[in-house]
Design a protein around this motif. Sequence first.
Motif, short mmCIF file in Angstrom:
data_model
loop_
_atom_site.label_atom_id
_atom_site.label_comp_id
_atom_site.label_asym_id
_atom_site.label_seq_id
_atom_site.Cartn_x
_atom_site.Cartn_y
_atom_site.Cartn_z
N LEU A 142 27.49 11.49 13.89
CA LEU A 142 28.21 12.69 14.32
C LEU A 142 27.94 13.00 15.78
CD1 LEU A 142 27.76 14.93 11.16
CD2 LEU A 142 29.86 13.80 11.93
N LEU A 143 26.69 12.81 16.20
CA LEU A 143 26.35 13.02 17.62
C LEU A 143 27.11 12.03 18.51
CD1 LEU A 143 22.51 13.67 17.54
CD2 LEU A 143 24.26 15.22 18.40
N VAL A 144 27.16 10.77 18.10
CA VAL A 144 27.88 9.76 18.88
C VAL A 144 29.35 10.14 18.97
CG1 VAL A 144 28.65 7.35 18.89
CG2 VAL A 144 26.26 7.88 18.42
N ILE A 145 29.94 10.57 17.87
CA ILE A 145 31.35 10.98 17.88
C ILE A 145 31.57 12.14 18.84
CG2 ILE A 145 33.19 12.02 16.47
CD1 ILE A 145 31.95 10.40 14.09
N PHE A 146 30.69 13.12 18.79
CA PHE A 146 30.79 14.26 19.69
C PHE A 146 30.73 13.81 21.14
CE2 PHE A 146 28.32 17.25 22.32
CZ PHE A 146 29.24 18.29 22.41
N TYR A 147 29.74 12.97 21.45
CA TYR A 147 29.56 12.50 22.83
C TYR A 147 30.76 11.67 23.29
CZ TYR A 147 24.63 13.94 23.04
OH TYR A 147 23.46 14.64 23.07
N GLN A 148 31.26 10.80 22.42
CA GLN A 148 32.40 9.96 22.81
C GLN A 148 33.65 10.80 23.02
OE1 GLN A 148 31.73 6.72 23.60
NE2 GLN A 148 29.68 7.43 23.09
N ALA A 149 33.86 11.79 22.16
CA ALA A 149 35.02 12.67 22.32
C ALA A 149 34.95 13.44 23.64
CB ALA A 149 35.12 13.64 21.14
N GLU A 150 33.75 13.90 23.97
CA GLU A 150 33.56 14.62 25.24
C GLU A 150 33.84 13.69 26.42
OE1 GLU A 150 31.50 15.98 28.79
OE2 GLU A 150 30.80 14.30 27.55
N SER A 151 33.37 12.46 26.34
CA SER A 151 33.60 11.50 27.42
C SER A 151 35.08 11.16 27.54
CB SER A 151 32.81 10.21 27.18
OG SER A 151 31.43 10.45 27.28
N ILE A 152 35.76 11.00 26.41
CA ILE A 152 37.20 10.69 26.43
C ILE A 152 37.97 11.83 27.08
CG2 ILE A 152 39.23 10.37 24.95
CD1 ILE A 152 37.36 8.78 23.04
N MET A 153 37.60 13.08 26.74
CA MET A 153 38.29 14.23 27.36
C MET A 153 38.09 14.25 28.87
SD MET A 153 38.00 17.37 24.63
CE MET A 153 36.24 17.49 24.71
N ASN A 154 36.86 14.00 29.32
CA ASN A 154 36.60 13.98 30.76
C ASN A 154 37.34 12.84 31.46
OD1 ASN A 154 34.94 16.22 30.74
ND2 ASN A 154 33.05 15.03 30.58
#
Length: 162
Positions: A142-154
């Motif tokens: 879940l942490l990885v998903i959160f981090y990847q989603a944040e990176s994709i948005m940026n």
Amino acid sequence: MFITSVKNNVDRFVAIILVILMALMVINVSWQVASRYIFQNPSAFTDELARYMLIWVGMLGAAYVAGKDEHLAIDLIQAKLSFKNQLIVKIIIHVCVMIFAIVAMVIGGTNLVYITFILDQTSAALEIPLAYVYIIIPISGLLVIFYQAESIMNLSSNLKTS
């Protein structure tokens, strides 16, 4: 940005947990060595506890490093691309990592936790349910998903401005 503030708070929390786990692991292994070689009376639980703490440190540490975008990568080809194409490749990579985290870590890890919980598997020395040890897999996912989603948005916002 709100998401950046949340990410910073999550980073801080995960870093604190990692530091605490590492400190406890050092104390645990030091006691293991002292009890075995100094007191000639080896502790029964320290080896197993160190193993389980290493699982937690490894999984949380992997999620933390993925969030910092400092994981091991081979970027020889990517470095030769234009800035816009680099952003596109990075987005594709983050999506692939997110898919892996969803399938392997969250779904697979949740199934592992469920099975070990249902079968009532416990550790040999500590006699704790192994589901408690394995719960870190879907949490890290879940942490990885959160981090990847944040990176994709940026990256997507950078792609729109370039």
